[in-house]
Design an enzyme around this catalytic site. Structure first.
Site, short mmCIF file in Angstrom:
data_model
loop_
_atom_site.label_atom_id
_atom_site.label_comp_id
_atom_site.label_asym_id
_atom_site.label_seq_id
_atom_site.Cartn_x
_atom_site.Cartn_y
_atom_site.Cartn_z
N CYS A 1 43.21 36.17 24.99
CA CYS A 1 43.68 35.82 23.67
C CYS A 1 45.19 35.99 23.60
CB CYS A 1 43.05 36.64 22.56
SG CYS A 1 41.30 36.42 22.42
N ARG B 1 46.25 32.90 28.46
CA ARG B 1 45.50 34.09 28.03
C ARG B 1 44.12 33.76 27.48
NH1 ARG B 1 49.13 38.35 27.52
NH2 ARG B 1 47.62 39.51 26.27
N TRP C 1 40.05 33.64 23.85
CA TRP C 1 39.11 33.82 24.96
C TRP C 1 37.96 34.62 24.34
CZ3 TRP C 1 36.76 37.82 27.71
CH2 TRP C 1 36.18 37.45 28.94
N ASN D 1 44.09 40.08 19.15
CA ASN D 1 43.78 40.14 20.58
C ASN D 1 43.26 41.55 20.85
OD1 ASN D 1 45.90 40.64 23.48
ND2 ASN D 1 43.76 40.11 23.42
N GLY D 2 42.06 41.65 21.43
CA GLY D 2 41.49 42.96 21.73
C GLY D 2 40.05 43.02 21.28
N GLU E 1 39.92 37.75 49.12
CA GLU E 1 40.85 37.06 48.23
C GLU E 1 40.75 35.54 48.41
OE1 GLU E 1 42.36 37.72 45.71
OE2 GLU E 1 43.97 36.27 45.46
N LYS F 1 39.85 33.08 45.37
CA LYS F 1 40.73 31.96 44.97
C LYS F 1 39.93 30.67 44.90
CE LYS F 1 43.37 33.31 43.70
NZ LYS F 1 43.83 34.56 43.35
N GLU G 1 37.09 30.73 41.98
CA GLU G 1 37.55 30.79 40.59
C GLU G 1 38.15 29.48 40.11
OE1 GLU G 1 40.68 33.58 39.58
OE2 GLU G 1 41.57 33.37 41.56
N HIS H 1 22.87 40.25 59.39
CA HIS H 1 21.90 41.17 58.79
C HIS H 1 21.29 40.58 57.53
CE1 HIS H 1 22.79 44.27 61.67
NE2 HIS H 1 24.08 43.98 61.53
N LYS I 1 44.10 35.03 31.90
CA LYS I 1 44.93 35.74 32.87
C LYS I 1 45.01 37.24 32.63
CE LYS I 1 48.88 35.28 35.74
NZ LYS I 1 48.08 35.12 36.96
C1 F6R Z 1 42.40 36.23 40.23
C2 F6R Z 1 43.12 37.05 39.27
C3 F6R Z 1 42.42 38.22 38.71
C4 F6R Z 1 43.41 39.37 38.47
C5 F6R Z 1 42.71 40.51 37.74
C6 F6R Z 1 43.63 41.68 37.51
O1 F6R Z 1 43.18 35.17 40.66
O2 F6R Z 1 44.24 36.77 38.90
O3 F6R Z 1 41.39 38.63 39.52
O4 F6R Z 1 43.92 39.80 39.69
O5 F6R Z 1 42.23 40.06 36.51
O6 F6R Z 1 44.72 41.32 36.74
P1 F6R Z 1 46.05 42.17 36.74
O7 F6R Z 1 46.62 42.07 38.11
O8 F6R Z 1 46.91 41.58 35.69
O9 F6R Z 1 45.64 43.59 36.42
#
Ligand code: F6R
Length: 601
Positions: free
Chosen positions: A2, A27, A73, A97-98, A476, A480, A483, A499, A596
Site C-alpha cells: 500500500c 507498493r 495491496w 498503510n499497515g 534466488e 526470480k 515471481e 531422494h 515491494k
Molecule cells: C523478491 C523480493 C522479495 C524481497 C523481500 C524482502 O524479488 O524482492 O522477496 O526480497 O520481500 O524485502 P526487503 O529486502 O525490502 O526486506
C-alpha cells in the site's frame, strides 16, 4: 505494501497526487482511490485495478488544493472498489498503510454503538475509531492522539477532516511515512520517490508522531502532543533515477545498473586496502556467532553470506526467515551478532526480528538500501548498500549489492581469522577491481540468456539445482523466475533430487544447474547426469569449461575468486527470468499479488 500520498498547497492537487501515487504503485496495485476537497466538499473517487483505471475517472483540472490518495495491496477484504481506500466515517476520511491488528474487536464494539460498515477493511474501522473519539473530544489532534492508544498494529495514515478542510493530518506507527516540503506546498508520502518530481526535502515521521500540515506550515507533535523540531533531510537521488530512462521495464534497467551499483557499494567501504575494511567493519571483531535474518531475496543473500563467512572466517552462521525467527526460541550467546538484511528497511517481519534481538540485549547490524528506514534507524550498526531507488518489485540490483557486502565482510573477517592468506588477499583485491567490467560483460551476453529463455518459456515447471553456494544462488534464480513469470519453479540441493523430486523430471523438463564452486563441480556434474538420463533439458551455468557434453545449453561465466563469484552467477539467472516472463506477457515490474515493501506480517 500500500502506498499513500497527500498534498496541500497552492497548486491543483490531483496532477501532483496522481503522479506521486504512480511512483508508489510498486507498493500495491490492486485498487486505488483519492479524496480531495472541492468547493468545500470532500469528494471520493476509487476504482479496482491499477492507478490507470482510477485516472480515467478523474478531472485533472478540478479546483482542489488538498487531497489524499492510496494504491492498495489487499490485506483485509478482497481487491474491490468498496474495499479500496479512502474510507470515510462521519467527518473523517482516511488512507492507510499497515494493519490494525485489533480491528475485529474494535469493529464489534463500534457496531454495538450503531456504526455501520460498508467495507471489510480494518481501515474503515480505524476511521470509525477516530470519528468516535472526535464525538467525545471535539478536537482533531486530541482524537488522533487518543486513537494511537486504541490501535494495536501498524499504520501510516493520511487524514482529512470535514471540520478543517485546509489541513492534512498524518500519523504513523511502524509503517513508513514522510512529510515533504516544496515551494508550492507540502506532502505526505509512504516513500521518497513519490515526491521527487517536486522536492527532495523531507522529514521522517517517527512512531506515534502526528503531523498537522497546511499549505504553509508543518507542525509535528510527539505522543504527549508537544511540538517537536524535526530535521529536514535532503534526498540525494534524482527523479530521473526513479524513471525508466528508455528501458522497457524497470527490472531490465535495474539489472543494467548493477556494475555501477556494485562499484558504488564497494567503493563506499573499500579503498583498495585491508585497512579500509578494518576501519568500517572492526566493530564485528568481537562476535563469534552470527544469525542472519531476512525475507525473500534478502534471505537468499543471507544464505550466500553464510557460505562465505563460514568458509573463510570460520564463524558459525545461522540464517533464518524473519517471519519464523520472530516467534521462535533463540539461543543467543553474549558474542552473537544478529544481521538483518532488507532492501526497503521496512519489512515488518524483519523489523520485528530486529526488535526481538534488541530486546534480548543482542547487538544488531542491518544491511539496508533505503536511508533512514525503520530497520536502519533501529539497528545498532548499519551498512548501507548503494543501490539507489529500486522500483521493480522483483529485486535485482539491491540483491547484488547485498551479495557485495557479504563478500566484503567475508574478506575482512576471513583475513582477520586467518582463513585468507596475504597472497590470496591480493588476488581477491585484483578481482574486486576487475568486477564492474566483468559484471557489464556478463550482462552484455543477454542475447545468449534470451535465446535460452525462448526455448524454455512455455514449460510448466523449471528446476534449479546446485550445491553449497550454488544452491543458495539457485534459490534466488528460482524465486526470480517464479515471481515474475508465474511458472512453478523449485530450487534443490543437487544431491537431494534423487531422494524424491527426481520423479518430476520428464522429457524436456528444464533444469538449470549451477556449478561454480570448483570443489563441488564434479559432484554436481554427476547429479546433472542423473537428470539428463531422465530426459531433462539441462542449462549448465559454470565458470569452468566442461570437458564433456552433458548439457543442452551452456552459460560460461568468467572465473574469479570464489568469494566474489556469486556476484556474476546471479546475472544470467536474472536475465533468463526476465525474458521468460516477457515471452509469457507477464507484468514484469508489478507481478500479480505482490508488492515491494512488505510492511505487514
Ligand atoms: C523478491 C523480493 C522479495 C524481497 C523481500 C524482502 O524479488 O524482492 O522477496 O526480497 O520481500 O524485502 P526487503 O529486502 O525490502 O526486506
Amino acid at each position: 505494501m500500500c502506498g499513500i500520498i497527500g498534498y496541500v498547497g497552492r497548486d491543483l492537487c490531483i496532477p501532483k497526487i496522481i503522479s506521486g501515487l504512480e511512483a508508489l504503485e510498486y507498493r500495491g496495485y490492486d485498487s486505488a482511490g483519492i479524496a480531495y476537497v472541492e468547493n468545500k466538499k470532500i469528494k471520493i473517487i476509487k476504482e479496482k485495478g491499477k492507478i490507470a483505471n482510477l485516472k480515467k475517472l478523474l478531472d485533472f483540472n478540478a479546483n482542489t488544493n488538498l487531497g489524499i490518495a492510496h494504491t492498495r495491496w489487499a490485506t483485509h477484504g478482497a481487491a474491490s472498489k468498496t474495499n479500496a481506500h479512502p474510507h470515510s466515517v462521519n467527518s473523517f476520511t482516511i488512507v492507510h498503510n499497515g494493519i490494525i491488528e485489533n480491528y475485529s474487536e474494535l469493529k464489534e464494539s463500534l457496531i454495538k454503538k450503531g456504526y455501520i460498515f460498508k467495507s471489510e477493511t480494518d481501515t474503515e474501522v480505524a476511521c470509525a475509531v477516530i470519528a468516535d473519539l472526535y464525538k467525545e473530544k471535539k478536537d482533531i489532534l486530541l482524537s488522533l492522539n487518543a486513537a494511537t492508544k486504541v490501535f494495536r498494529g501498524s499504520y501510516a495514515l493520511g487524514i482529512i477532516c470535514a471540520d478543517d478542510k485546509n489541513t492534512l493530518y498524518a500519523m504513523r506507527n511502524t509503517s513508513p511515512l514522510i512529510v515533504a516540503t516544496s515551494p508550492s506546498g507540502n506532502f505526505i508520502a509512504s516513500d521518497v520517490p513519490a515526491i521527487l518530481k517536486y522536492t527532495n526535502k523531507y522529514i521522517l515521521l517517527d512512531d506515534l508522531e502526528i503531523a498537522k500540515i497546511t499549505a504553509d506550515n508543518i507542525t509535528i507533535y510527539n505522543k504527549d502532543l508537544n511540538i517537536v523540531k524535526k530535521e529536514i533531510k535532503t534526498f540525494e537521488g534524482t527523479f530521473e533515477a526513479a524513471a525508466k530512462n528508455g528501458y522497457e521495464h524497470f527490472m531490465l534497467k535495474e539489472i543494467n545498473e548493477q556494475d555501477k551499483v556494485f562499484s558504488d557499494t564497494v567503493n563506499y567501504y573499500f579503498d583498495g586496502s585491508i585497512a579500509s575494511l578494518k576501519k568500517n567493519f572492526a566493530f564485528l571483531d568481537k562476535f563469534s556467532k552470527i544469525d542472519i535474518v531476512a525475507c525473500g531475496s534478502a534471505y537468499h543473500t543471507g544464505l550466500v553470506g553464510k557460505c562465505l563467512i563460514e568458509k573463510y572466517a570460520s564463524i558459525p552462521v545461522n540464517v533464518e526467515v524473519a517471519s519464523e525467527y520472530r516467534y521462535k526460541k533463540c539461543f543467543y550467546d553474549n558474542d552473537t551478532l544478529v544481521i538483518l538484511v532488507s532492501q526497503s528497511g521496512e519489512t515488518a517481519d524483519t523489523l520485528a526480528a530486529l526488535r526481538k534481538a534488541k530486546s534480548d540485549g543482542i547487538t544488531t547490524m542491518a544491511i539496508v538500501n533505503v536511508v533512514g528506514s525503520s530497520i536502519a534507524r533501529e539497528a545498532d550498526h548499519v551498512i548501507y548498500i548503494k543501490a539507489g531507488c529500486e522500483i521493480a518489485v522483483a529485486t535485482t540490483k539491491a540483491y547484488l549489492a547485498q551479495l557485495a557486502i557479504f563478500s566484503l565482510l567475508s574478506i575482512y573477517l576471513g583475513y582477520k581469522n586467518k582463513g585468507i592468506k596475504k597472497s590470496e588477499l591480493e588476488k581477491i583485491f585484483t578481482d574486486l577491481k576487475k568486477l564492474p567490467k566483468l559484471i557489464k560483460n556478463t550482462i552484455n551476453y543477454s542475447e545468449l540468456y534470451f535465446d535460452i529463455a525462448d526455448k524454455i518459456y512455455k514449460n510448466k515447471q523449471i528446476f534449479f539445482i546446485g550445491r553449497g553456494i550454488d544452491y543458495a544462488l539457485s534459490m534466488e534464480g528460482s524465486l526470480k523466475l517464479k515471481e515474475i513469470s508465474y511458472i512453478n519453479s523449485v530450487a534443490y540441493q543437487a544431491g537431494e533430487l534423487k531422494h524424491g523430486t527426481i520423479s518430476l523430471i520428464e522429457k524436456n523438463t528444464p533444469v538449470i544447474a549451477l556449478a561454480t564452486d570448483t570443489e563441488l563441480i564434479e559432484k554436481t556434474i554427476s547429479n546433472i547426469k542423473e537428470v539428463k538420463a531422465r530426459g531433462a533439458y539441462v542449462i549448465y551455468v559454470s565458470n569452468e569449461e566442461p570437458r564433456e557434453k552433458f548439457y543442452d545449453e551452456l552459460i560460461l561465466l568468467p572465473c574469479i575468486h570464489p568469494i566474489l563469484e556469486s556476484i556474476l552467477t546471479i546475472i544470467p539467472l536474472q536475465l533468463l527470468a526476465y525474458k521468460v516472463a516477457k515471452n509469457n506477457k507477464c507484468d514484469i515490474d508489478q507481478p500479480r499479488n505482490l508488492a515491494k515493501s512488505v510492511t505487514v506480517e
